[in-house]
Enzyme design. Structure first.
Site, PDB file in Angstrom:
ATOM      1  N   PHE A   1      -9.399   0.642   2.537  1.00  0.00           N
ATOM      2  CA  PHE A   1      -9.341   1.643   1.474  1.00  0.00           C
ATOM      3  C   PHE A   1      -8.353   1.154   0.421  1.00  0.00           C
ATOM      4  O   PHE A   1      -7.162   1.006   0.692  1.00  0.00           O
ATOM      5  CB  PHE A   1      -8.897   3.017   1.975  1.00  0.00           C
ATOM      6  CG  PHE A   1      -8.868   4.046   0.864  1.00  0.00           C
ATOM      7  CD1 PHE A   1     -10.031   4.686   0.480  1.00  0.00           C
ATOM      8  CD2 PHE A   1      -7.696   4.323   0.184  1.00  0.00           C
ATOM      9  CE1 PHE A   1     -10.026   5.604  -0.566  1.00  0.00           C
ATOM     10  CE2 PHE A   1      -7.675   5.232  -0.862  1.00  0.00           C
ATOM     11  CZ  PHE A   1      -8.845   5.881  -1.241  1.00  0.00           C
TER      12      PHE A   1
ATOM     13  N   ASP B   1      -1.974  -5.114  -0.203  1.00  0.00           N
ATOM     14  CA  ASP B   1      -1.998  -3.756  -0.751  1.00  0.00           C
ATOM     15  C   ASP B   1      -0.940  -2.940  -0.012  1.00  0.00           C
ATOM     16  O   ASP B   1      -1.165  -2.467   1.100  1.00  0.00           O
ATOM     17  CB  ASP B   1      -3.384  -3.130  -0.574  1.00  0.00           C
ATOM     18  CG  ASP B   1      -3.485  -1.741  -1.196  1.00  0.00           C
ATOM     19  OD1 ASP B   1      -2.432  -1.111  -1.420  1.00  0.00           O
ATOM     20  OD2 ASP B   1      -4.612  -1.280  -1.431  1.00  0.00           O
TER      21      ASP B   1
ATOM     22  N   LYS C   1       2.105   4.789  -5.792  1.00  0.00           N
ATOM     23  CA  LYS C   1       2.544   5.989  -5.096  1.00  0.00           C
ATOM     24  C   LYS C   1       4.055   6.197  -5.184  1.00  0.00           C
ATOM     25  O   LYS C   1       4.539   6.760  -6.148  1.00  0.00           O
ATOM     26  CB  LYS C   1       2.040   5.971  -3.661  1.00  0.00           C
ATOM     27  CG  LYS C   1       0.517   6.081  -3.578  1.00  0.00           C
ATOM     28  CD  LYS C   1       0.019   6.395  -2.202  1.00  0.00           C
ATOM     29  CE  LYS C   1      -1.506   6.399  -2.125  1.00  0.00           C
ATOM     30  NZ  LYS C   1      -2.138   7.464  -2.926  1.00  0.00           N
TER      31      LYS C   1
END
Length: 416
Positions: A156, A241, A270
């Site tokens: 993801f 990531d 984030k």
């Protein structure tokens, strides 16, 4: 109280909106691309949020790591407020007094050479893909238009058209084609499968050191070191990531650090925005990020003064090591206590630091049902997949608050 047909309030405008009214507005006017729990949050501080009815809840999700430093951290709010009073946006058509400082401080924190600031995590991933392809053509010598990126199954990385093109999650992918070519997939954690799809046209391997959306999946010991070895052997870039796993979530700055591995490029997001605004970045070596030239990539809001000021404050918090240590110490406590539930409604507990995937035993409630029951007990958590409860509290949480949350999970799954 219900809303009228045109969704105007039948009562005085001075009367506060109820949770039911606000949820009805969301259902009527917002696109149904999320399935939130029926709680309407109005205020927050630290590890706690308060709904419109003044009920407090312990936050065990932390915005999927966007709130690593808790809600409204004083240092971050101060940095944002000070910058708001001076300058918020110039666009990259001009220099401003925060960009160079932010890039230098983030590069020094991460041990990298250059910073490419963007906004969302998905933008950071898209940027890294573009950089890797150009590097492949200009440096590695891959024939133009043929570069491939190797990804892991069950990945993801966001929800843009290109990113869902290399997803094997039907919910994220189906009905959104045609898909972007140029990707090869190997089973996560299987180093032989990864090596088998590497070719002379491979530009990079893009990987999550821990797969969050898949259920907080930690790869086998040594896997990430082997990925680095193969990338070196075949002259392939390693893109990590670390949007969810990075910036102290797992007890180290990067999740890759647990195996002593360095990436050529890291995608960050984030927590880099401190829970205040979207801030993301690609950080890496000059030899790779240096392939970009003026006009080839950009963003109106990427690297804006407000984002840079907040990002600098985040870097200052991480430089102390306090949050990495909190995640290490409290993470051990979290995993020990959750591990005691295995065989008692829990099949497995995965993760590192203050990040856990609680796999619910077969025959038990769905993860969504567990989330709803926790909400009734004043604890906010969320499912990922049908059988996994994702636990990722703010790193400012205290041991007592953490125990309160774990007790609630035990109460739902074990009944104590």
């Amino acid at each position: 109280m219900t809303l009228t047909a045109d969704h105007k309030r039948p009562t005085s405008a001075d009367q506060p909106w109820s949770a039911a009214e606000l949820i009805a507005l969301d259902e009527r006017w917002s696109t149904h691309n999320y399935h939130p729990l029926p709680v309407v949050i109005a205020e927050a501080e630290g590890a706690w949020v308060t709904d419109v009815d003044s009920r407090r809840y312990l936050d065990l999700l932390a915005g999927y790591s966007a709130l690593n430093f808790g809600h409204r951290h004083p240092a971050l709010i101060a940095a944002a407020t000070e910058q708001l009073s001076r300058l918020t946006l110039t666009s990259r058509a001009f220099h401003h007094d925060q960009l160079g400082l932010f890039c230098r401080e983030l590069a020094q924190l991460t041990g990298t050479d250059l910073v490419l600031p963007m906004n969302s995590g998905a933008e950071a991933v898209e940027s890294a893909l573009k950089v890797a392809r150009k590097w492949a053509y200009r440096v590695k010598g891959v024939p133009d238009g043929t570069a491939e990126i190797v990804v892991a199954g069950s990945n993801f990385h966001g929800r843009t058209t290109t990113i869902i093109s290399f997803s094997n999650d039907p919910l994220a992918r189906n009905d959104f084609g045609p898909y972007t070519p140029g990707f090869a997939m190997a089973r996560y954690g299987d180093i032989r499968a990864l090596e088998s799809v590497i070719t002379d046209r491979t530009a990079a391997v893009l990987i999550e050191p821990i797969q969050g959306e898949a259920g907080v999946i930690v790869p086998p010991a040594g896997y990430l070191r082997d990925v680095r070895r193969i990338c070196d052997e075949y002259n392939v870039l390693l893109i990590a990531d670390e949007i969810q796993s990075g910036l102290a979530r797992t007890g180290t700055l990067f999740a890759l650090d647990h195996e002593g591995v360095r990436a050529d490029l890291y995608t960050l997001g984030k927590a880099l925005g401190g829970g205040i605004l979207p801030v993301s970045a690609v950080v890496g070596s000059r030899a790779v990020l240096g392939v970009l030239k003026p006009g080839e990539h950009g963003s109106t809001f990427g690297g804006n003064p407000l984002a840079c000021a907040v990002g600098r404050a985040v870097v200052r918090l991480l430089e102390t090591g306090e949050y990495q240590e909190r995640s290490r110490v409290l993470g051990k406590h979290l995993h020990r206590r959750l591990g005691e539930l295995v065989g008692r409604g829990v099949a497995e507990v995965r993760g590192r630091g203050l990040w856990a995937g609680v796999e619910i035993a077969p025959g038990g409630p769905t993860a969504r049902q567990v989330s709803e029951s926790l909400m009734e007990r004043g604890v906010l958590c969320k499912e990922t997949q049908d059988t996994t409860l994702r636990v990722a509290p703010p790193l400012v949480i205290t041991k007592e608050e953490l125990d309160h949350g774990i007790d609630a999970i035990a109460g739902v799954l074990v009944g104590r």
